[in-house]
Structure formats: C-alpha cells, structure tokens
Design a protein around this motif. Structure first.
Motif, short mmCIF file in Angstrom:
data_model
loop_
_atom_site.label_atom_id
_atom_site.label_comp_id
_atom_site.label_asym_id
_atom_site.label_seq_id
_atom_site.Cartn_x
_atom_site.Cartn_y
_atom_site.Cartn_z
N GLU A 87 0.85 -1.19 0.00
CA GLU A 87 0.00 0.00 0.00
C GLU A 87 0.89 1.24 0.00
O GLU A 87 1.86 1.30 0.74
CB GLU A 87 -0.87 -0.01 1.26
CG GLU A 87 -1.75 1.18 1.44
CD GLU A 87 -2.48 1.15 2.78
OE1 GLU A 87 -3.05 2.18 3.13
OE2 GLU A 87 -2.46 0.11 3.47
N PRO A 91 -2.36 7.63 -5.87
CA PRO A 91 -3.57 7.07 -6.48
C PRO A 91 -3.31 6.50 -7.88
O PRO A 91 -4.18 5.85 -8.45
CB PRO A 91 -4.50 8.27 -6.56
CG PRO A 91 -3.59 9.44 -6.71
CD PRO A 91 -2.37 9.09 -5.90
N PRO A 93 -2.30 4.01 -10.59
CA PRO A 93 -2.06 2.57 -10.64
C PRO A 93 -0.78 2.23 -11.38
O PRO A 93 -0.32 3.02 -12.21
CB PRO A 93 -3.28 2.03 -11.39
CG PRO A 93 -3.79 3.18 -12.18
CD PRO A 93 -3.42 4.42 -11.43
N VAL A 121 -5.42 -4.20 -8.18
CA VAL A 121 -5.07 -2.89 -7.64
C VAL A 121 -6.34 -2.33 -7.03
O VAL A 121 -7.36 -2.20 -7.72
CB VAL A 121 -4.53 -1.95 -8.73
CG1 VAL A 121 -4.17 -0.60 -8.13
CG2 VAL A 121 -3.32 -2.56 -9.43
N GLY A 123 -8.23 0.75 -4.82
CA GLY A 123 -8.14 2.12 -4.33
C GLY A 123 -8.29 2.13 -2.82
O GLY A 123 -8.96 1.28 -2.24
N LYS A 129 -3.39 3.56 -2.87
CA LYS A 129 -3.80 2.30 -3.49
C LYS A 129 -3.09 1.13 -2.82
O LYS A 129 -2.06 1.31 -2.15
CB LYS A 129 -3.46 2.29 -4.97
CG LYS A 129 -1.96 2.25 -5.23
CD LYS A 129 -1.67 2.20 -6.70
CE LYS A 129 -0.21 2.45 -6.98
NZ LYS A 129 0.37 3.65 -6.43
N THR A 130 -3.64 -0.04 -2.99
CA THR A 130 -3.02 -1.29 -2.55
C THR A 130 -2.89 -2.19 -3.75
O THR A 130 -3.86 -2.43 -4.45
CB THR A 130 -3.86 -1.98 -1.46
OG1 THR A 130 -3.97 -1.11 -0.33
CG2 THR A 130 -3.23 -3.29 -1.02
#
Length: 138
Positions: A87, A91, A93, A121, A123, A129-130
């Motif tokens: 994480e 934001p 990707p 991916v 949010g 993001k994770t």
C-alpha cells in the motif's frame, strides 16, 4: 454430550511499514523471506518463497520510487496461498507496458502478473492504493 469444538486456524499475517528509501526493497525481501520460512507457522514451498520475494521487491520498489511515499507491506499466509499487499499514498495505478528490448526497466508488473495467480489494484481511503498479488501452491 457435546462434540469437541475444533479450533479454527487463523491465517498468519505480518505487516511492515517501510520508508521511502533505496534500501526498502532489500529490507522487504529480507522480512518476507524470514516470515515465510520461519515466522508464519505454515508450510510454504521454496518456489512460493522465491516468487513472493521477487514480487515484494518489485512492488516495494514501485511504491517508494514511483509512488513517492513510504509503503506498508502486508503478508498473509493461508494453507496453500501466500498473499502480498503493498500500500502506498499514490492514487496512480502501476502501468503494464511493453518496453523496448534495450530498456533497463519496465518489466516488473508484467513479471508480477505472470507469477501471481491473482493480481489486483485496489483504491484506498485518502487517495492511495493497494497492489495485491496472490500466489497459489505449486
């Protein structure tokens, strides 16, 4: 007479906060290897350890270099599955691109997607993001 209750086994989990630094990917590889080989309490194959370590290295490098932030590494081990999550605060990707043969980089996410059974991916709250990769037993 009551039947004995079986204890449900909980997944092994570890979370590490890594700084935005050149050394974070190396620490992430070390922490992943130690957790999967000695600390998780589950049997993890050597191939899963190698694949997870490679994935962790790529995702942590991307988070600290391109995400311009510290990152949180989470490892989950369920019987037969290893899940890696990284994480960060960005934001944006990760990009899957086709690099030229002479490019030194740009192949990492393609490699992660190749090694992982599932890749996503997600949010996060606050705009981050994770990135998640799930490895199945081989």
């Amino acid at each position: 007479m009551r039947a004995p209750m079986r204890a449900r086994r909980r997944a092994a989990r570890a979370t590490y906060l890594l700084p935005q630094a050149e050394t974070s990917a190396g620490w992430a590889r070390y922490l992943t290897t130690v957790f999967l080989t000695r600390g998780c309490g589950e049997e993890v194959s050597g191939e899963q350890v190698e694949d997870a370590t490679l994935i962790v290295s790529e995702l942590v490098t991307n988070a600290t270099r391109h995400g311009h932030s510290s990152c949180r590494l989470r490892l989950h081990v369920d019987p037969g599955l290893v899940t890696v999550e990284v994480e960060d605060d960005s934001p944006i990707p990760p990009r899957l691109c086709a690099p030229d043969a002479t490019d030194e980089g740009g192949r990492g996410i393609a490699l992660v997607r190749l090694l992982a059974r599932d890749f996503s991916v997600l949010g996060g709250p606050g705009g981050g993001k994770t990135v998640q990769a799930v490895l199945a037993a081989s």
